[in-house]
Enzyme design. Sequence first.
Site, PDB file in Angstrom:
ATOM      1  CG  LEU A   1      -1.889  -1.177   1.314  1.00  0.00           C
ATOM      2  CD1 LEU A   1      -2.660  -1.115   2.618  1.00  0.00           C
ATOM      3  CD2 LEU A   1      -2.841  -1.157   0.142  1.00  0.00           C
ATOM      4  CB  CYS A   2       0.208   4.626  -1.306  1.00  0.00           C
ATOM      5  SG  CYS A   2       0.222   4.341  -3.087  1.00  0.00           S
ATOM      6  N   PRO A   3       2.612   4.586   0.949  1.00  0.00           N
ATOM      7  CG  PRO A   3       4.317   5.829   1.997  1.00  0.00           C
ATOM      8  CD  PRO A   3       3.075   5.028   2.288  1.00  0.00           C
TER       9      PRO A   3
ATOM     10  CG  ASP B   1      -2.649   1.561  -3.007  1.00  0.00           C
ATOM     11  OD1 ASP B   1      -3.684   2.067  -3.496  1.00  0.00           O
ATOM     12  OD2 ASP B   1      -2.109   1.991  -1.978  1.00  0.00           O
TER      13      ASP B   1
END
Lengths: 347, 77
Positions: free
Chosen positions: B12-14, B39
Amino acid sequence: MTRQRKAVALISGGLDSLLAAKVIQQQGIHVEGINFFTGFCVEGHTHAIRQKDRSRVKRNNALWVAEQLGIKLHIVDIVEEYKDIVLNPKHGYGANLNPCLDCKIFMVKKAHEWIAEHGFDFIITGEVVGQRPMSQRKDTMPVVARESGAEDRLVRPLSGRNLPATLPEREGWISRDQLYGFNGRSRKPQMALAEQFGLEDYAQPAGGCCFLTDAQYAVKLADLWQARGEKQYEMDDIMLLKVGRHLRPRPHFKVIISREEGEGNFLQGYRKQYVSLLTTSHAGPLALLDGSVDADDIALAARLVARFSQGKQAERVELTVTALDGSQQQLSVKPLTAEEIPQEWYI
Amino acid sequence: MSPVIVDARRLLCPMPVIRVQNRVKELPPGTRVEAICTDPGALSDIPAWCRINGHKLIETRTEGNEYIIVVEVGEES
Ligand code: SF4
């Protein structure tokens, strides 16, 4: 010719660090940004997981801030090292499990190492005296400067006039007169300055910059430590704490139940690491069991999960149980009634 | 030359941005990097990261549940 002075700004994605960097940039300093990823950052995650949030335009605020400033941004993964800060904060926790003072010291220390490696001259943060109860007090701000090792190479442009002169001021790289003297909890001076700079649409996170300030999240994390008998966590644990309903029917295991499709898809990715349950006779959630479970535990969890399916009023609900080795087994259970689920099970 | 692949699936970001950033740091200008992400946030974050840090975004595309972002390493990174 005098050398172009360079500063690195701690960019959280919020307004204060944006303004602080801008104030220094305007004094002719070359500024670049640094952003630390702790694993608890509010950015993105839950938005990326939940289906209903997917349609919203989402952005990474630290990247957005850097773009507004026209500066480079270096994102640093500190997940592993940060564990020690969360687990053993020397200065303790704030209102929840947020070790803000240790966290700030650690980040400034990392930035200090970074400037030494990259030939930069000083560090900028958006800290404001009196803004936050733990890390941004008149008496704790010098602690950050001292314990991080950054000492007088740490500049807080928004509160600079309330603090002792720093090296860049004494050396004349920046002018103290063009720093600000913000003080206290009010956000008005920051908002006015943003307007002066023509900044709009900036992020204004309520509370802190990370999940550790969230009361509900802190309860779940504390529950995890208690259940495991030790303070410890992995990246997967802290991600899962952000997803689904968490219920603990027995001290040695908990059930994580997806609330909607996006969460279900996300939990799918963990099916090799956890025993999982999925209702088959009725539409329903995907659930993971965290802890070592026996047949009785699985049966109880199945009845609980059935309660959260479309078949909650049905006589029987069928489920597939997938073990860690991938083997599957079908179960047919009677869903628990609402009264059979004590409030204390909810974490 | 085939691009350098960065597998950022399930991250998932970042994290996808961090993976791309760290890989790009080791590569000479002109090299292409293809990030495979799940994502959808990567579709906006990686291009933003390119704009900020002087790398070139070549293309973004969606293949089923995966998002592919192709980046060319810029001159000075
Ligand atoms: S809110 Fe979280 S990230 Fe921000 S200073 Fe506190 S512990 Fe650190």
